[in-house]
Design a protein around this motif. Structure first.
Motif, PDB file in Angstrom:
ATOM      1  N   ARG A  80       0.856  -1.171  -0.109  1.00 50.82           N
ATOM      2  CA  ARG A  80      -0.149   0.022  -0.035  1.00 50.82           C
ATOM      3  C   ARG A  80       0.780   1.202  -0.144  1.00 50.82           C
ATOM      4  NH1 ARG A  80      -4.593   0.025   4.365  1.00 50.82           N
ATOM      5  NH2 ARG A  80      -5.442  -1.468   2.936  1.00 50.82           N
ATOM      6  N   ILE A  81       1.976   1.224   0.745  1.00 50.63           N
ATOM      7  CA  ILE A  81       2.567   2.522   0.992  1.00 50.63           C
ATOM      8  C   ILE A  81       3.602   2.566  -0.238  1.00 50.63           C
ATOM      9  CG2 ILE A  81       4.615   3.799   2.217  1.00 50.63           C
ATOM     10  CD1 ILE A  81       3.382   2.438   4.902  1.00 50.63           C
ATOM     11  N   PRO A  82       4.183   1.772  -0.740  1.00 46.60           N
ATOM     12  CA  PRO A  82       4.941   1.970  -2.052  1.00 46.60           C
ATOM     13  C   PRO A  82       4.137   2.353  -3.149  1.00 46.60           C
ATOM     14  CG  PRO A  82       5.607  -0.232  -0.837  1.00 46.60           C
ATOM     15  CD  PRO A  82       4.396   0.360  -0.223  1.00 46.60           C
ATOM     16  N   PHE A  83       3.161   1.732  -3.409  1.00 44.54           N
ATOM     17  CA  PHE A  83       2.221   2.116  -4.581  1.00 44.54           C
ATOM     18  C   PHE A  83       1.452   3.421  -4.539  1.00 44.54           C
ATOM     19  CE2 PHE A  83       3.012  -2.333  -5.653  1.00 44.54           C
ATOM     20  CZ  PHE A  83       3.243  -2.093  -7.072  1.00 44.54           C
ATOM     21  N   THR A  84       1.089   3.765  -3.066  1.00 45.95           N
ATOM     22  CA  THR A  84       0.838   5.148  -2.905  1.00 45.95           C
ATOM     23  C   THR A  84       1.739   6.152  -3.123  1.00 45.95           C
ATOM     24  OG1 THR A  84      -0.634   4.391  -0.966  1.00 45.95           O
ATOM     25  CG2 THR A  84      -0.411   6.877  -1.092  1.00 45.95           C
ATOM     26  N   PHE A  85       2.952   5.984  -2.981  1.00 48.36           N
ATOM     27  CA  PHE A  85       4.041   7.012  -3.228  1.00 48.36           C
ATOM     28  C   PHE A  85       4.341   6.856  -4.629  1.00 48.36           C
ATOM     29  CE2 PHE A  85       8.623   6.904  -4.671  1.00 48.36           C
ATOM     30  CZ  PHE A  85       8.888   8.042  -4.083  1.00 48.36           C
ATOM     31  N   LEU A  86       4.271   5.687  -5.440  1.00 46.93           N
ATOM     32  CA  LEU A  86       4.455   5.787  -6.646  1.00 46.93           C
ATOM     33  C   LEU A  86       3.426   6.375  -7.484  1.00 46.93           C
ATOM     34  CD1 LEU A  86       5.953   2.020  -7.346  1.00 46.93           C
ATOM     35  CD2 LEU A  86       7.063   4.048  -7.373  1.00 46.93           C
ATOM     36  N   ASP A  87       2.161   6.110  -7.127  1.00 49.24           N
ATOM     37  CA  ASP A  87       1.110   7.020  -7.852  1.00 49.24           C
ATOM     38  C   ASP A  87       1.245   8.279  -7.759  1.00 49.24           C
ATOM     39  OD1 ASP A  87      -0.373   4.759  -8.969  1.00 49.24           O
ATOM     40  OD2 ASP A  87      -1.360   4.251  -7.234  1.00 49.24           O
ATOM     41  N   GLU A  96       4.747  17.662 -14.434  1.00 48.49           N
ATOM     42  CA  GLU A  96       6.048  18.473 -14.572  1.00 48.49           C
ATOM     43  C   GLU A  96       6.481  18.350 -15.802  1.00 48.49           C
ATOM     44  OE1 GLU A  96       9.233  21.006 -13.661  1.00 48.49           O
ATOM     45  OE2 GLU A  96       7.282  20.395 -12.468  1.00 48.49           O
ATOM     46  N   PHE A  97       6.492  17.250 -16.397  1.00 49.29           N
ATOM     47  CA  PHE A  97       7.199  16.996 -17.918  1.00 49.29           C
ATOM     48  C   PHE A  97       6.269  16.663 -18.972  1.00 49.29           C
ATOM     49  CE2 PHE A  97      10.468  16.028 -14.585  1.00 49.29           C
ATOM     50  CZ  PHE A  97      11.413  16.903 -14.788  1.00 49.29           C
ATOM     51  N   GLY A  98       4.963  16.644 -18.772  1.00 46.85           N
ATOM     52  CA  GLY A  98       4.032  16.243 -19.838  1.00 46.85           C
ATOM     53  C   GLY A  98       2.949  17.150 -19.829  1.00 46.85           C
ATOM     54  N   GLY A  99       3.018  18.354 -18.947  1.00 45.02           N
ATOM     55  CA  GLY A  99       2.068  19.386 -18.805  1.00 45.02           C
ATOM     56  C   GLY A  99       0.874  19.134 -18.171  1.00 45.02           C
ATOM     57  N   SER A 100       0.502  17.889 -18.044  1.00 43.13           N
ATOM     58  CA  SER A 100      -0.762  17.766 -17.129  1.00 43.13           C
ATOM     59  C   SER A 100      -0.658  16.170 -16.596  1.00 43.13           C
ATOM     60  CB  SER A 100      -2.073  17.690 -18.233  1.00 43.13           C
ATOM     61  OG  SER A 100      -3.073  17.100 -17.684  1.00 43.13           O
ATOM     62  N   GLU A 101      -1.609  16.060 -15.592  1.00 43.49           N
ATOM     63  CA  GLU A 101      -1.513  14.639 -14.936  1.00 43.49           C
ATOM     64  C   GLU A 101      -2.075  13.552 -15.833  1.00 43.49           C
ATOM     65  OE1 GLU A 101      -3.340  14.818 -11.287  1.00 43.49           O
ATOM     66  OE2 GLU A 101      -1.877  16.157 -10.009  1.00 43.49           O
ATOM     67  N   ASN A 102      -2.943  14.142 -17.068  1.00 42.26           N
ATOM     68  CA  ASN A 102      -3.595  13.358 -17.883  1.00 42.26           C
ATOM     69  C   ASN A 102      -2.962  12.960 -19.155  1.00 42.26           C
ATOM     70  OD1 ASN A 102      -5.741  13.157 -16.012  1.00 42.26           O
ATOM     71  ND2 ASN A 102      -6.429  15.284 -16.849  1.00 42.26           N
ATOM     72  N   LYS A 103      -1.762  13.604 -19.202  1.00 41.10           N
ATOM     73  CA  LYS A 103      -0.975  13.561 -20.596  1.00 41.10           C
ATOM     74  C   LYS A 103       0.365  12.767 -20.239  1.00 41.10           C
ATOM     75  CE  LYS A 103      -2.119  17.793 -22.679  1.00 41.10           C
ATOM     76  NZ  LYS A 103      -1.594  19.154 -23.204  1.00 41.10           N
ATOM     77  N   TYR A 104       0.565  11.753 -21.379  1.00 41.97           N
ATOM     78  CA  TYR A 104       1.910  10.864 -21.166  1.00 41.97           C
ATOM     79  C   TYR A 104       3.120  11.708 -21.285  1.00 41.97           C
ATOM     80  CZ  TYR A 104      -1.285   6.848 -21.484  1.00 41.97           C
ATOM     81  OH  TYR A 104      -2.070   5.829 -21.351  1.00 41.97           O
ATOM     82  N   VAL A 105       4.069  11.252 -20.838  1.00 43.48           N
ATOM     83  CA  VAL A 105       5.250  11.903 -21.101  1.00 43.48           C
ATOM     84  C   VAL A 105       6.327  11.545 -22.232  1.00 43.48           C
ATOM     85  CG1 VAL A 105       7.717  12.362 -19.633  1.00 43.48           C
ATOM     86  CG2 VAL A 105       5.576  12.377 -18.500  1.00 43.48           C
ATOM     87  N   ASP A 106       6.846  12.100 -22.847  1.00 46.97           N
ATOM     88  CA  ASP A 106       7.586  11.886 -23.979  1.00 46.97           C
ATOM     89  C   ASP A 106       9.137  11.782 -23.500  1.00 46.97           C
ATOM     90  OD1 ASP A 106       8.947  11.305 -26.339  1.00 46.97           O
ATOM     91  OD2 ASP A 106       8.557  13.139 -27.247  1.00 46.97           O
ATOM     92  N   THR A 107       9.493  10.467 -23.349  1.00 44.93           N
ATOM     93  CA  THR A 107      10.891  10.076 -22.715  1.00 44.93           C
ATOM     94  C   THR A 107      11.796  10.527 -23.798  1.00 44.93           C
ATOM     95  OG1 THR A 107      10.505   7.853 -23.173  1.00 44.93           O
ATOM     96  CG2 THR A 107      10.149   8.481 -21.076  1.00 44.93           C
TER      97      THR A 107
END
Length: 224
Positions: A80-87, A96-107
């Motif tokens: 629970r704690i690890p995946f809470t952290f990861l989410d 930060e890097f995709g512009g929105s929480e709903n957008k994918y990041v272009d690595t």
């Protein structure tokens, strides 16, 4: 300490865009582990018995969000704690890097130097999740959300009962309406035939009267 190290990497490579808390041994293990993680979106946990370490990760759009926790003699924090952290970290990284929480990041457009500033976010969020009092607060909020969800489901069930009642009433209304239409049609047919019979009777009566008049006239010697 429940969570000890975190990494954000790229599938099919050993690239670490962001990292925090890695010692030499963990760095070596994670460097070997990252390229072996399938690129398909998934969640997984691995045990590493030699060092009593658990690795947990989320893959989304070829980005790997990973956290490690070192187990003590009687300590096993579960998932629970690890995946809470990861989410939490995943949403912040995408924002930060995709512009929105709903957008994918272009690595392909990112590198370690660009993402280095995010190391502080990993440190801050890990400290937050390692605070037992804050974890209890998070758990309380999660439980409250669950209660709201249960209440919402109960409301839906209650509303479903009302909908069933409405459906039944509607069906009864349709039955009554259909019977009314049928009765109206029958009455209309009866009235039409009654009118037809009345007209026929009038015509027959007129013909009879004319016949009687003609018979009287003929009997009296015609129209002289």
């Amino acid at each position: 300490m429940p969570l000890s190290a975190a990494v954000i990497g790229v599938c099919d490579t050993s690239t670490m865009l962001c990292k925090y808390g890695l010692n030499t041994k963990l760095d070596e293990v994670i460097t070997k582990l990252l390229p072996k993680i399938p690129r398909a979106d998934s969640k997984m946990s691995y045990e590493y018995p030699p060092d009593d370490v658990d690795f947990h990760y989320i893959v989304e759009n070829k980005v790997i969000y990973m956290v490690a926790n070192r187990r003590g003699d009687d300590e096993r924090i579960g998932k629970r704690i690890p995946f809470t952290f990861l989410d939490d970290v995943k949403q912040k990284f995408k924002k930060e890097f995709g512009g929105s929480e709903n957008k994918y990041v272009d690595t392909d457009a990112l590198n370690e130097s660009q993402c280095a500033k995010f190391n502080d976010v990993l440190r801050e969020r890990m400290a937050f999740c390692n605070d037992k009092d804050k974890i209890k607060l998070i758990q309380k909020e999660v439980d409250e959300v669950k209660d709201i969800m249960v209440k919402n489901i109960e409301n839906v069930i209650d509303r479903g009962d009302k909908i069933d009642t409405l459906v039944n009433n509607t069906a009864e209304l349709e039955t009554v309406s259909g019977q009314f239409k049928k009765n109206s049609k029958t009455l209309k047919n009866k009235m039409r035939w009654r009118n037809i019979r009345f007209i026929i009777a009038i015509v027959v009566l007129i013909i009879v009267i004319i016949g009687i008049i003609l018979a009287i006239v003929a009997a009296s010697g015609g129209f002289d």
